[in-house]
Design a protein around this motif. Structure first.
Motif, mmCIF file in Angstrom:
data_model
loop_
_atom_site.group_PDB
_atom_site.id
_atom_site.type_symbol
_atom_site.label_atom_id
_atom_site.label_comp_id
_atom_site.label_asym_id
_atom_site.label_seq_id
_atom_site.Cartn_x
_atom_site.Cartn_y
_atom_site.Cartn_z
ATOM 1 N N ARG A 1 -59.811 -24.900 -15.706
ATOM 2 C CA ARG A 1 -60.436 -24.941 -17.034
ATOM 3 C C ARG A 1 -60.184 -26.280 -17.731
ATOM 4 O O ARG A 1 -61.074 -26.830 -18.373
ATOM 5 C CB ARG A 1 -59.938 -23.786 -17.901
ATOM 6 N N GLU A 2 -58.975 -26.829 -17.580
ATOM 7 C CA GLU A 2 -58.683 -28.134 -18.193
ATOM 8 C C GLU A 2 -59.559 -29.227 -17.593
ATOM 9 O O GLU A 2 -60.061 -30.088 -18.296
ATOM 10 C CB GLU A 2 -57.203 -28.499 -18.023
ATOM 11 N N LYS A 3 -59.738 -29.165 -16.270
ATOM 12 C CA LYS A 3 -60.587 -30.170 -15.614
ATOM 13 C C LYS A 3 -62.032 -30.032 -16.103
ATOM 14 O O LYS A 3 -62.683 -31.020 -16.443
ATOM 15 C CB LYS A 3 -60.543 -29.994 -14.091
ATOM 16 N N GLN A 4 -62.529 -28.797 -16.169
ATOM 17 C CA GLN A 4 -63.909 -28.582 -16.615
ATOM 18 C C GLN A 4 -64.091 -29.018 -18.066
ATOM 19 O O GLN A 4 -65.133 -29.544 -18.437
ATOM 20 C CB GLN A 4 -64.287 -27.105 -16.450
ATOM 21 N N LYS A 5 -63.047 -28.809 -18.869
ATOM 22 C CA LYS A 5 -63.095 -29.228 -20.273
ATOM 23 C C LYS A 5 -63.266 -30.744 -20.360
ATOM 24 O O LYS A 5 -64.129 -31.239 -21.086
ATOM 25 C CB LYS A 5 -61.780 -28.822 -20.956
ATOM 26 N N ALA A 6 -62.423 -31.482 -19.622
ATOM 27 C CA ALA A 6 -62.492 -32.950 -19.645
ATOM 28 C C ALA A 6 -63.856 -33.429 -19.150
ATOM 29 O O ALA A 6 -64.476 -34.311 -19.748
ATOM 30 C CB ALA A 6 -61.385 -33.543 -18.781
ATOM 31 N N LYS A 7 -64.351 -32.825 -18.069
ATOM 32 C CA LYS A 7 -65.660 -33.224 -17.522
ATOM 33 C C LYS A 7 -66.768 -32.952 -18.536
ATOM 34 O O LYS A 7 -67.676 -33.759 -18.715
ATOM 35 C CB LYS A 7 -65.946 -32.442 -16.237
ATOM 36 N N PHE A 8 -66.679 -31.803 -19.213
ATOM 37 C CA PHE A 8 -67.711 -31.397 -20.164
ATOM 38 C C PHE A 8 -67.706 -32.298 -21.406
ATOM 39 O O PHE A 8 -68.751 -32.771 -21.857
ATOM 40 C CB PHE A 8 -67.488 -29.936 -20.552
ATOM 41 N N ILE A 9 -66.511 -32.568 -21.947
ATOM 42 C CA ILE A 9 -66.417 -33.396 -23.152
ATOM 43 C C ILE A 9 -66.985 -34.789 -22.891
ATOM 44 O O ILE A 9 -67.767 -35.318 -23.675
ATOM 45 C CB ILE A 9 -64.957 -33.494 -23.648
ATOM 46 N N TYR A 10 -66.596 -35.405 -21.776
ATOM 47 C CA TYR A 10 -67.025 -36.783 -21.505
ATOM 48 C C TYR A 10 -68.345 -36.865 -20.734
ATOM 49 O O TYR A 10 -68.837 -37.961 -20.484
ATOM 50 C CB TYR A 10 -65.925 -37.530 -20.743
#
Length: 197
Positions: A47-56
């Motif tokens: 989820r943290e990885k997907q969050k970073a990918k989604f934000i940027y």
């Protein structure tokens, strides 16, 4: 280019993320925590990885490349990764207040509206260095689009590592950001754990 067509608020809800980090002022009225099971360690890391990918707005392959570059640099991999994502040209345009959202910033760069140190750059993933000057092209400055953008983003706080001249749509990168200056709710340690398995 691959495009994620999932509604933004729905994606924010599933990632437990406030849409304000994307430059969006809307709030979802649905309750996202109904009947949620306890998440596994892997689930939290993913989820943290997907969050970073989604934000940027970065896809899996480029994100993995950033991670590998961050690993090769001296210092902590997680911090290096976040600093690299933060210094992407599209993100810097968003941070300077020349775009309402990161998606719009990406489009502005794609449409060849941005000069870096006087040279035209149309690559959203271009990494900015300390001392770079970023400005909107002379021919585009007077367009209605930028007047509308400045009305919305005029009151937005510009991070300390950037200097923004909103009158002339120009900005300077004073220094590269440190991890504590990046206000993105991502735990990069979990991303490093995920990739180092």
């Amino acid at each position: 280019m691959a495009v994620n067509r999932t509604p933004v608020l729905k994606r924010c809800r599933s990632l437990d993320l406030d849409p304000i980090y994307l430059g969006i002022d809307k709030k979802s009225r649905r309750n996202s925590n109904k009947g949620r099971k306890k998440m596994s360690e892997y689930g939290l890391q993913l989820r943290e990885k997907q969050k970073a990918k989604f934000i940027y707005g970065v896809l899996e392959k480029p994100f993995r490349n950033y991670y590998e570059k961050a690993q090769r640099k001296p210092g902590q991999t997680g911090e290096n990764l976040m600093i690299m994502l933060e210094t992407r040209l599209d993100n810097v345009i968003f941070r300077l207040g020349f775009a309402r959202t990161r998606k719009e910033a990406r489009q502005i760069v794609d449409h060849k509206h941005v000069l870096v140190n006087g040279k035209l750059v149309n690559i959203p993933s271009y990494l900015i260095s300390a001392g770079d000057t970023i400005e909107i092209k002379e021919g585009c400055k007077d367009s209605q689009r930028y007047k509308d953008i400045m009305e919305v983003t005029g009151g937005r706080t510009v991070p300390a590592w950037l200097e923004s001249d909103q009158e002339n749509l120009k900005g300077v990168v004073n220094e590269l950001p440190k991890r504590d200056e990046i206000d993105v709710p991502v735990d990069e340690v979990l991303i490093v754990e995920l990739y180092s398995k």
